[in-house]
Design a protein around this motif. Structure first.
Motif, PDB file in Angstrom:
ATOM      1  N   SER A 276       0.817  -1.220   0.000  1.00  0.00           N
ATOM      2  CA  SER A 276       0.000   0.000   0.000  1.00  0.00           C
ATOM      3  C   SER A 276       0.846   1.263   0.000  1.00  0.00           C
TER       4      SER A 276
ATOM      5  N   THR B  49      -0.277   3.892  -3.274  1.00  0.00           N
ATOM      6  CA  THR B  49      -1.353   4.831  -2.958  1.00  0.00           C
ATOM      7  C   THR B  49      -0.771   6.237  -2.835  1.00  0.00           C
TER       8      THR B  49
ATOM      9  N   ASP C  25      -4.418   0.276   3.113  1.00  0.00           N
ATOM     10  CA  ASP C  25      -5.213   0.953   2.093  1.00  0.00           C
ATOM     11  C   ASP C  25      -5.726  -0.076   1.084  1.00  0.00           C
ATOM     12  N   GLU C  26      -6.248   0.394  -0.052  1.00  0.00           N
ATOM     13  CA  GLU C  26      -6.940  -0.476  -0.990  1.00  0.00           C
ATOM     14  C   GLU C  26      -6.124  -1.696  -1.422  1.00  0.00           C
ATOM     15  N   PRO C  27      -4.836  -1.577  -1.737  1.00  0.00           N
ATOM     16  CA  PRO C  27      -4.090  -2.787  -2.105  1.00  0.00           C
ATOM     17  C   PRO C  27      -4.097  -3.851  -1.007  1.00  0.00           C
ATOM     18  N   THR C  28      -4.060  -3.427   0.254  1.00  0.00           N
ATOM     19  CA  THR C  28      -4.122  -4.388   1.354  1.00  0.00           C
ATOM     20  C   THR C  28      -5.422  -5.174   1.307  1.00  0.00           C
TER      21      THR C  28
ATOM     22  N   ASP D 259      -0.456  -7.115   3.030  1.00  0.00           N
ATOM     23  CA  ASP D 259       0.348  -6.966   1.814  1.00  0.00           C
ATOM     24  C   ASP D 259       1.840  -6.821   2.097  1.00  0.00           C
TER      25      ASP D 259
ATOM     26  N   HIS E 271       0.012  -7.296  -8.299  1.00  0.00           N
ATOM     27  CA  HIS E 271       0.579  -6.970  -6.997  1.00  0.00           C
ATOM     28  C   HIS E 271       2.114  -6.980  -7.014  1.00  0.00           C
TER      29      HIS E 271
END
Length: 224
Positions: free
Chosen positions: A104, A108, A115-118, A141, A183
């Motif tokens: 993240s 981000t 955040d969103e990737p997590t 992540d 990812h």
């Protein structure tokens, strides 16, 4: 029939090699190297058994790891105390991290944890019945956890291969390629650059190079 068997052997060998490589690299980033690990890596010939191809990054990574632990009877360039200090400064703190190991932060605008990737990574883990070991206490992540997930996918692919489950094997390969693309390949190279720049020991410079080589080979093998 022999063609199919030969093809399955090649697929199995590839999955087995990457499962081992991902699993080892995951260990390097999830906890500092201790005396037991260093002693194991220093055993004669062990690093020569690395399961992936000997590209430039991989050769450099193995050389640096060997130098750090004293492989081949050489004097180690770092002891476990120095490795722990290096690991803490790079990945844990206290203080600003030199090579934050969370996706993240790299992907981000505000560089925030959780955040969103997590959440995307968490959802992918859950799709395969997996969960980060310190859920909601440490981001899902983490570089080591993402590598461990890919190792797990490879092992599941081996199970599908042994059961002659073609659809399952195809889904594993698709998930592997997607996770790499969406990812790890999207952020890990930047993290590894920071490790290379800031690490004070050959061990973690070697870990970065070895991981870079593995990801490049994975991209060629599973994505390209």
């Amino acid at each position: 029939m022999s063609t199919t068997l030969d093809g399955n052997r090649l697929i199995g060998a590839r999955l087995d090699s990457f499962a081992a490589a991902y699993g080892f690299l995951s260990r390097l980033f999830l906890a500092p190297a201790d005396a037991e690990l260093c002693a194991r890596l220093a055993e004669p010939g062990l690093l020569d058994e690395w399961p992936l191809e000997s590209d430039a990054a991989t050769v450099e990574g193995l050389r640096l790891l060997g130098s750090a632990v004293g492989a081949g009877g050489a004097e180690p360039t770092a002891d476990p105390t120095a490795l722990t200090r290096d690991y803490q400064a790079l990945f844990v703190g206290p203080g600003p991290l030199l090579a934050t190991p969370y996706e993240s932060v790299y992907r981000t605008v505000d560089r925030l944890l959780f955040d969103e990737p997590t959440l995307q990574v968490r959802a992918t883990y859950r799709a395969f019945g997996l969960e980060a070991p310190r859920l909601n206490r440490e981001p899902d992540d983490h570089l080591g956890l993402e590598l461990n997930f890919l190792s797990n996918l490879c092992l599941r692919g081996l199970d599908a291969l042994s059961q002659d489950d073609g659809p399952m094997l195809d889904s594993i390969f698709a998930a592997h390629a997607a996770f790499l693309t969406d990812h790890l390949l999207a952020w890990a190279p930047d993290c590894l650059d920071l490790v290379t720049e800031h690490a004070r020991t050959d061990f973690y410079r070697g870990a970065a190079a070895l991981t870079r080589g593995a990801l490049e080979q994975a991209e060629a093998s599973f994505v390209g």
